[in-house]
Design a protein around this motif. Structure first.
Motif, PDB file in Angstrom:
ATOM      1  N   UNK A 137     -66.916 -24.475  40.751  1.00 52.07           N
ATOM      2  CA  UNK A 137     -67.091 -25.569  41.675  1.00 52.07           C
ATOM      3  C   UNK A 137     -66.528 -26.776  40.966  1.00 52.07           C
ATOM      4  N   UNK A 138     -66.579 -27.815  41.279  1.00 49.94           N
ATOM      5  CA  UNK A 138     -66.188 -29.130  40.715  1.00 49.94           C
ATOM      6  C   UNK A 138     -65.887 -28.931  39.094  1.00 49.94           C
ATOM      7  N   UNK A 139     -65.020 -29.227  38.731  1.00 52.15           N
ATOM      8  CA  UNK A 139     -64.602 -29.099  37.524  1.00 52.15           C
ATOM      9  C   UNK A 139     -65.565 -30.168  36.533  1.00 52.15           C
ATOM     10  N   UNK A 140     -65.664 -31.253  37.238  1.00 51.93           N
ATOM     11  CA  UNK A 140     -66.534 -32.217  36.412  1.00 51.93           C
ATOM     12  C   UNK A 140     -68.026 -31.686  36.303  1.00 51.93           C
ATOM     13  N   UNK A 161     -65.949 -18.296  34.473  1.00 55.05           N
ATOM     14  CA  UNK A 161     -65.617 -19.282  34.738  1.00 55.05           C
ATOM     15  C   UNK A 161     -64.005 -19.520  35.061  1.00 55.05           C
ATOM     16  N   UNK A 162     -63.894 -20.017  36.159  1.00 58.13           N
ATOM     17  CA  UNK A 162     -62.183 -19.993  36.316  1.00 58.13           C
ATOM     18  C   UNK A 162     -61.589 -21.517  36.033  1.00 58.13           C
ATOM     19  N   UNK A 163     -60.399 -21.457  35.766  1.00 57.23           N
ATOM     20  CA  UNK A 163     -59.702 -22.805  35.853  1.00 57.23           C
ATOM     21  C   UNK A 163     -60.042 -23.310  34.310  1.00 57.23           C
ATOM     22  N   UNK A 164     -59.971 -22.793  33.271  1.00 59.42           N
ATOM     23  CA  UNK A 164     -60.188 -23.110  32.164  1.00 59.42           C
ATOM     24  C   UNK A 164     -59.306 -23.567  31.072  1.00 59.42           C
ATOM     25  N   UNK A 177     -60.257 -37.051  34.333  1.00 58.49           N
ATOM     26  CA  UNK A 177     -61.285 -36.659  34.141  1.00 58.49           C
ATOM     27  C   UNK A 177     -62.011 -35.199  34.345  1.00 58.49           C
ATOM     28  N   UNK A 178     -61.221 -34.706  35.366  1.00 57.16           N
ATOM     29  CA  UNK A 178     -61.439 -33.443  35.552  1.00 57.16           C
ATOM     30  C   UNK A 178     -61.016 -32.244  34.241  1.00 57.16           C
ATOM     31  N   UNK A 179     -59.925 -32.617  33.894  1.00 55.70           N
ATOM     32  CA  UNK A 179     -59.501 -32.044  32.543  1.00 55.70           C
ATOM     33  C   UNK A 179     -60.230 -32.307  31.333  1.00 55.70           C
ATOM     34  N   UNK A 185     -66.390 -28.696  28.375  1.00 58.55           N
ATOM     35  CA  UNK A 185     -67.225 -27.290  28.656  1.00 58.55           C
ATOM     36  C   UNK A 185     -66.450 -26.256  27.659  1.00 58.55           C
ATOM     37  N   UNK A 186     -65.132 -26.112  27.584  1.00 59.90           N
ATOM     38  CA  UNK A 186     -64.706 -24.861  26.717  1.00 59.90           C
ATOM     39  C   UNK A 186     -65.388 -25.146  25.233  1.00 59.90           C
TER      40      UNK A 186
END
Ligand code: SAM
Length: 211
Positions: A137-140, A161-164, A177-179, A185-186
């Motif tokens: 969902x939203x990376x935030x 988890x995608x887009x990590x 902010x998303x990055x 998260x990582x």
């Protein structure tokens, strides 16, 4: 040894062009002329099929449906051994497109859609009630929902988890902010409650097991 990453991806895609169906392009075409958040890449769908057919989950939670590309692949992979999937989506308009795609690929019967903010919806599920949780969902929300994702996942369950990776491979000063949320998260994922790795495919995909 250096190699051209795109050439490798293209070579593999050519080898798997029948097995990969429906591809991102095919589902995008089927969905008509609409705006939607990017979906997982064909190589990530391929990875998920391998993992899911090995784990044989009975219950999968997906967070972030969009047009249902990942949903179709997950559902197709788990349907033959009696698995089912709950998917959470905040945008009810895009979910109407996803519903048509799920019907087209004959998996709508094993997919339950729940609408609203995933941060709230996830609280309704019992602890350790899923064999697989897929966060897309939203990376935030990735670090914000980390503890809840782990709570609803059974021990030994898979957390995908995608887009990590690739979004955070720029200089830290340039992070949005998303990055920053992805990076935080990582760090949480690598912190000991999971056995995990980040694979450099698609935009980067984390594969983790709850210890
Ligand atoms: C990257 S797309 C999902 C792509 C999908 N998993 C696929 O690969 O086919 C992210 C989706 O998450 C949804 N989303 C964003 N924030 C959300 C929230 N707070 N609760 C539920 N869904 C959310 C967006 O509306 C969007 O459709």
């Amino acid at each position: 040894m250096y190699f051209d990453y795109k050439e490798a991806v293209d070579y593999i895609a050519e080898i798997y062009k029948e097995a990969d169906k429906p591809t991102v392009q095919e589902i995008t075409d089927l969905s008509g002329n609409i705006d939607f958040d990017p979906v997982i890449e064909d190589e990530i769908a391929r990875l998920f099929r391998v993992l899911l057919k090995s784990v044989k989950p009975k219950r999968v939670l997906e967070i972030g449906l969009s047009i249902g590309f990942s949903t179709v692949h997950i559902a197709k992979a788990i349907k033959s051994f009696g698995g089912n999937l709950i998917t959470l989506e905040i945008d009810e308009e895009i979910a109407k497109v996803a519903k048509k795609n799920l019907e087209h690929f004959e998996v709508a019967d094993i997919v339950e859609m729940r609408f609203g903010d995933a941060q709230e919806l996830i609280k309704e599920f019992k602890s350790e009630s899923f064999d697989v949780v897929f966060q897309d969902s939203s990376k935030r929300l990735y670090p914000v929902m980390f503890e809840e994702c782990l709570r609803v996942l059974r021990k030994g369950g898979l957390f995908l988890i995608d887009d990590t990776l690739f979004p955070v491979m720029t200089a830290e000063d340039d992070w949005s902010a998303s990055d920053k949320a992805i990076h935080r998260f990582n760090q949480l994922v690598a912190d000991g409650k999971l056995e995990s790795t980040i694979l450099p495919i698609g935009e980067g995909c984390t594969v983790a097991v709850k210890l």
